[in-house]
Enzyme design. Structure first.
Site, PDB file in Angstrom:
ATOM      1  N   MET A   1      -8.015   8.591   9.070  1.00  0.00           N
ATOM      2  CA  MET A   1      -8.349   9.163   7.756  1.00  0.00           C
ATOM      3  C   MET A   1      -9.318  10.340   7.903  1.00  0.00           C
ATOM      4  SD  MET A   1      -8.640   5.601   5.574  1.00  0.00           S
ATOM      5  CE  MET A   1      -9.613   4.771   6.841  1.00  0.00           C
TER       6      MET A   1
ATOM      7  N   LYS B   1      -3.714   3.323  -3.151  1.00  0.00           N
ATOM      8  CA  LYS B   1      -4.869   4.063  -3.663  1.00  0.00           C
ATOM      9  C   LYS B   1      -4.926   5.436  -3.018  1.00  0.00           C
ATOM     10  CE  LYS B   1      -8.293   1.332  -2.535  1.00  0.00           C
ATOM     11  NZ  LYS B   1      -7.668   0.237  -1.794  1.00  0.00           N
TER      12      LYS B   1
ATOM     13  N   ASP C   1       0.821  -1.207   0.000  1.00  0.00           N
ATOM     14  CA  ASP C   1       0.000   0.000   0.000  1.00  0.00           C
ATOM     15  C   ASP C   1       0.860   1.264   0.000  1.00  0.00           C
ATOM     16  OD1 ASP C   1      -2.407  -1.281  -0.072  1.00  0.00           O
ATOM     17  OD2 ASP C   1      -2.840  -1.098   2.053  1.00  0.00           O
TER      18      ASP C   1
END
Length: 240
Positions: free
Chosen positions: A160, A54, A34
């Site tokens: 996040m 991503k 990641d």
């Protein structure tokens, strides 16, 4: 037909890897990783490294990751899918596991130290917090989370949530949290670039707090006890 290992890379410090994660990184001919996996951890893997990170709101990428996992699992006896923190905490590890199992690929999960625990604060400090909850600041497709179930928990950890911190703070205030509640942001926890920012919930809601992603955000009285004790923030670091 190979086996895929869903491996948690922990919050960043290579010394927080599990022994099994370390061994697999050394043995695997290929590692799919990641965006937030620390470069020091990637340097431990001598095999091929494939970036499958991503960005927020990026569509279609997960299907591509699934295809790559299947392709490499059919080509190599051992494949490591390396994910920041723990593979099953606010990640797509569960979806990847189910996809592989449906295609007959054996999967083994190697847990990692979740970044939820990377603040160095006791999330359930006796006498202050009998429990904690964690919430993601962004939902699939860019949606906003329903914060009502989290408004009253003693310690709240937001992942996040940096880009939406003002909205999150205002929503929590609307739902009844104390404007003077202490909060702590920890940027790049457990890495050499770690930075800690103390602020009240009200200050965050007013847009007065500058923070850079990635960062975890802890809200609750467990933050106040260390602030009032004047404990140096660097003394709270995880690992080192």
């Amino acid at each position: 037909m190979g086996r895929v290992y869903l491996v948690g890379a922990g919050p960043g410090d290579p010394e927080l890897l599990t022994l099994k994660a370390y061994r697999l990184l050394k043995e695997a001919p290929v590692v799919l990783h990641d965006r937030l996996v620390d470069e020091r951890i990637l340097a431990l893997a001598p095999g091929e490294k494939v970036y499958v990170g991503k960005e927020e709101g990026e569509s279609g990428k997960q299907e591509e990751i699934h295809r790559l996992l299947l392709r490499y699992a059919r080509a190599y006896p051992k494949v490591v899918r390396l994910k920041g923190g723990d593979p099953f905490v606010f990640g797509r590890g569960g979806e990847e596991m189910l996809f592989l199992l449906r295609h007959g690929i054996p999967v083994e999960v190697v847990p990692g130290v979740t970044s939820l625990l990377a603040s160095g604060l006791p999330l359930t400090h006796r006498g202050l917090a009998h429990g904690f909850a964690a919430v993601s600041g962004v939902l699939e497709g860019g949606g906003y989370p329903d914060l009502k179930p989290f408004a009253r928990v003693p310690t709240l950890v937001v992942l996040m949530g940096v880009k939406r911190r003002v909205w999150i703070a205002r929503e929590l205030l609307r739902l009844g949290r104390n404007p003077l509640e202490p909060t702590l942001f920890v940027e790049r926890a457990s890495t050499p670039k770690e930075r800690r920012i103390l602020a009240s919930l009200q200050e965050v809601a007013e847009g007065k707090v500058a923070v850079e992603a990635p960062a975890l955000w802890i809200l609750g009285e467990v933050v106040r006890v260390f602030a009032e004790a004047k404990a140096p923030l660097e003394a709270l670091a995880l690992g080192g």
